[in-house]
Motif scaffolding. Structure first.
Motif, PDB file in Angstrom:
ATOM      1  N   VAL A 496     -43.794  51.708  32.080  1.00 30.91           N
ATOM      2  CA  VAL A 496     -45.208  51.397  31.886  1.00 30.91           C
ATOM      3  C   VAL A 496     -45.352  50.051  31.182  1.00 30.91           C
ATOM      4  O   VAL A 496     -44.658  49.768  30.204  1.00 30.91           O
ATOM      5  CB  VAL A 496     -45.913  52.499  31.071  1.00 30.91           C
ATOM      6  N   LEU A 497     -46.248  49.241  31.698  1.00 34.82           N
ATOM      7  CA  LEU A 497     -46.640  47.982  31.049  1.00 34.82           C
ATOM      8  C   LEU A 497     -47.979  48.208  30.370  1.00 34.82           C
ATOM      9  O   LEU A 497     -48.898  48.765  30.984  1.00 34.82           O
ATOM     10  CB  LEU A 497     -46.724  46.868  32.093  1.00 34.82           C
ATOM     11  N   ALA A 498     -48.094  47.754  29.134  1.00 39.40           N
ATOM     12  CA  ALA A 498     -49.335  47.972  28.392  1.00 39.40           C
ATOM     13  C   ALA A 498     -49.615  46.796  27.471  1.00 39.40           C
ATOM     14  O   ALA A 498     -48.695  46.180  26.927  1.00 39.40           O
ATOM     15  CB  ALA A 498     -49.254  49.269  27.586  1.00 39.40           C
ATOM     16  N   PHE A 499     -50.888  46.487  27.320  1.00 41.01           N
ATOM     17  CA  PHE A 499     -51.283  45.429  26.399  1.00 41.01           C
ATOM     18  C   PHE A 499     -52.739  45.594  26.027  1.00 41.01           C
ATOM     19  O   PHE A 499     -53.479  46.387  26.632  1.00 41.01           O
ATOM     20  CB  PHE A 499     -51.045  44.040  27.002  1.00 41.01           C
ATOM     21  N   GLU A 500     -53.143  44.857  25.010  1.00 45.64           N
ATOM     22  CA  GLU A 500     -54.541  44.816  24.634  1.00 45.64           C
ATOM     23  C   GLU A 500     -54.979  43.371  24.492  1.00 45.64           C
ATOM     24  O   GLU A 500     -54.173  42.472  24.236  1.00 45.64           O
ATOM     25  CB  GLU A 500     -54.805  45.575  23.342  1.00 45.64           C
TER      26      GLU A 500
END
Length: 560
Positions: A496-500
């Motif tokens: 999973v790739l995640a960012f804010e």
């Protein structure tokens, strides 16, 4: 550029000190002219064909077009070998057609960004024709020449990027000329002030015709020192770019994008730092190279490593947090189709295409859409080397076979990474040849055009095209998307790739599943609440507080 320019004013992110320019909220679209739209049935895309398709780009929300070369050329490297910088190749149209394109695009608020190819020219350029005929003509010093080595052969054993020696002998002058790519593309000698003056004059000529800027092909090569074998980012690169800015770009509200296969986070801000007076942004390829074999290169791809990909991708988000600007892309005319490389172009093509778009378009920077990406076009499948047209692929095939590599092994690698996969004709409809041409196309149309085409996507409210249009509109309307800082989440997660993105007290969170399997993740403690969905997504929040379920190749994005 009055209809593309926004009055300078500080961007909403006060910490970044960015002065907003017209391209900060724009999305670019790359057109590969010979494969986009054919207006006269000769099997080759052309400028009138592009003009006819401007409504498609306008509907998508595109702000500017990066136009791959349409200059006069013998087409050894599909136009990246230019024989006349101030004329148009007859197969693409005329200079009047080019002026009509610039004007028609401007009426729709779309700028035309030309491809500036000045590391090398064609060997049929008038300069080189004179240069190879006599040592005492001024044009001879427009190119890089060396006398034969001690044993009468090349000056050294340097190899060209397209295969073979990097030096070619010319009996008429008794010297070798240097070509980083093919013998048909002799490198220009940027050490010569007269050559630089010619280039700058040509650039001003195009800008005065109303173009919106330049994408600068392999610009990191112009500062080379061939004797020291320093080619990429050589000692003269940045002084030349600064001179180019002073002589051509200063005072003009235009966009400049450099291409560099060697730029790193250590050197990136030398190109695009706000006080450098060089370029606005740079295409860098660290995230692309993560998919190549470290020694054998692109034709021996390695399994996709999401953690390494994220490390490269987010290192540039960190670099440009306070300074510089980033060019965002996964596809172009030199790369495979992104849904085939990073996702699953069979069972999960639609989901994968949307997921990749969500990730790219919600990062900080300027996104680029490569033609056909907005409908999820895929790699073709070629079984024979004679189906390929790409000079690089054909040359490397000959070299690899000579080294004992089996043809089937090379074709397997080429079917994943050859440049021709992005160059098959644009698929407009289910008409013959995908609606690209009424004649015989210069390269085979992907046979899946009956199922994947623009006409079909336009009729589907849940299409990939609709998803792209929403994302492009978000950048124009949402300050967080345009200017918010980026922070990676779940950096070590292999699936999973995640960012804010943060701006003031507001933020956007994005989660993307890069696998063909459902994924459940615990959300970070500070990512709470459902928020407002930004774009349509099939991802769903689980009943369990603090957890997120992601379907295969799906993404979740919301504003909090």
């Amino acid at each position: 550029m009055s209809d593309l320019t926004t009055p300078p004013h500080p961007a909403p992110d006060a910490a970044s000190e960015i002065t907003e320019r017209w391209w900060h909220r724009a999305t670019g679209y790359q057109i590969y002219p010979r494969s986009f739209a054919d207006s006269n049935g000769d099997g080759m895309g052309d400028i009138p064909g592009i003009i006819a398709k401007l409504p498609h780009l306008s509907d998508l929300g595109i702000g500017f077009v990066w136009l791959s070369p349409v200059y006069a050329s013998p087409m050894v490297d599909n136009g990246y070998d230019i024989s006349d910088y101030r004329n148009i190749a007859p197969e693409f149209g005329t200079l009047d057609d080019m002026d009509r394109l610039i004007a028609a695009a401007r009426e729709r608020g779309i700028g035309i960004v030309m491809d500036l190819v000045v590391n090398h020219s064609s060997s049929l350029h008038a300069w080189f024709c004179k240069a190879r005929a006599a040592r005492d003509c001024p044009e001879h010093d427009y190119y890089i020449w060396r006398d034969p080595g001690p044993e009468g052969g090349p000056p050294d054993d340097a190899r060209a990027a397209f295969g073979g020696p990097a030096w070619t002998y010319v009996p008429e002058v008794g010297q070798y000329y240097f070509h980083y790519f093919s013998p048909a593309q002799p490198d220009l000698n940027w050490q010569n002030p007269a050559l630089r003056a010619e280039v700058y004059d040509m650039m001003r000529w195009w800008l005065d015709r109303g173009i919106a800027g330049f994408r600068m092909d392999v610009i990191s090569l112009i500062g080379k020192d061939v004797d020291a074998r320093l080619y990429e980012e050589g000692p003269h690169l940045h002084p030349f770019l600064q001179e180019m800015h002073r002589e051509v770009l200063a005072g003009r509200d235009v966009l400049t994008i450099g291409e560099s296969w060697s730029v790193s986070t250590e050197t990136g801000l030398l190109y695009c730092g706000r006080d450098r007076d060089e370029l606005d942004m740079v295409f860098e390829f660290s995230h692309i190279r993560e998919g190549w074999h470290p020694e054998l290169g692109k034709f021996a791809p390695k399994p996709f490593d999401l953690v390494a990909f994220k490390r490269a991708l987010f290192s540039w988000q960190d670099l440009t947090r306070e300074d510089g600007w980033h060019a965002l892309f996964l596809s172009n005319h030199d790369l495979p189709r992104q849904v085939s490389f990073y996702a699953d172009d069979q069972q999960f093509r639609r989901a994968g295409a949307k997921m990749l778009a969500t990730v790219l378009h919600l990062l900080k920077g300027t996104p680029f859409v490569y033609q056909g990406e907005e409908i999820g076009m895929t790699n073709a499948r070629f079984d024979r080397i004679d189906q390929y047209r790409d000079l690089e692929t054909l040359n490397h095939f000959e070299e690899q076979i000579a080294l004992g590599v089996e043809p089937e092994v090379f074709i397997t690698g080429a079917n994943r990474n050859s440049r021709d996969h992005s160059r098959t004709p644009m698929q407009w409809s289910d008409a013959p040849n995908g609606g690209f041409t009424t004649g015989t196309p210069w390269i085979e149309v992907n046979p899946n055009f009956c199922d994947i085409n623009v006409a079909q996507d336009l009729g589907d409210p849940d299409s990939i095209f609709t998803h792209y249009r929403r994302l492009i509109a978000l950048r124009q309307q949402n300050d967080i998307v345009a200017f918010g800082h980026t922070r990676q989440l779940l950096a070590a997660d292999a699936g999973v790739l995640a960012f804010e993105r943060r701006l003031g007290g507001r933020r956007i969170v994005v989660f993307a599943n890069f696998t063909p399997h459902p994924q459940r993740r615990d959300l970070p403690e500070d990512v709470t609440g459902r928020g407002e969905a930004l774009v349509h997504s099939h991802a769903r929040r689980d009943e369990v507080p603090g957890q997120l379920d992601l379907a295969p190749f799906e993404s979740f994005a919301c504003q909090i």
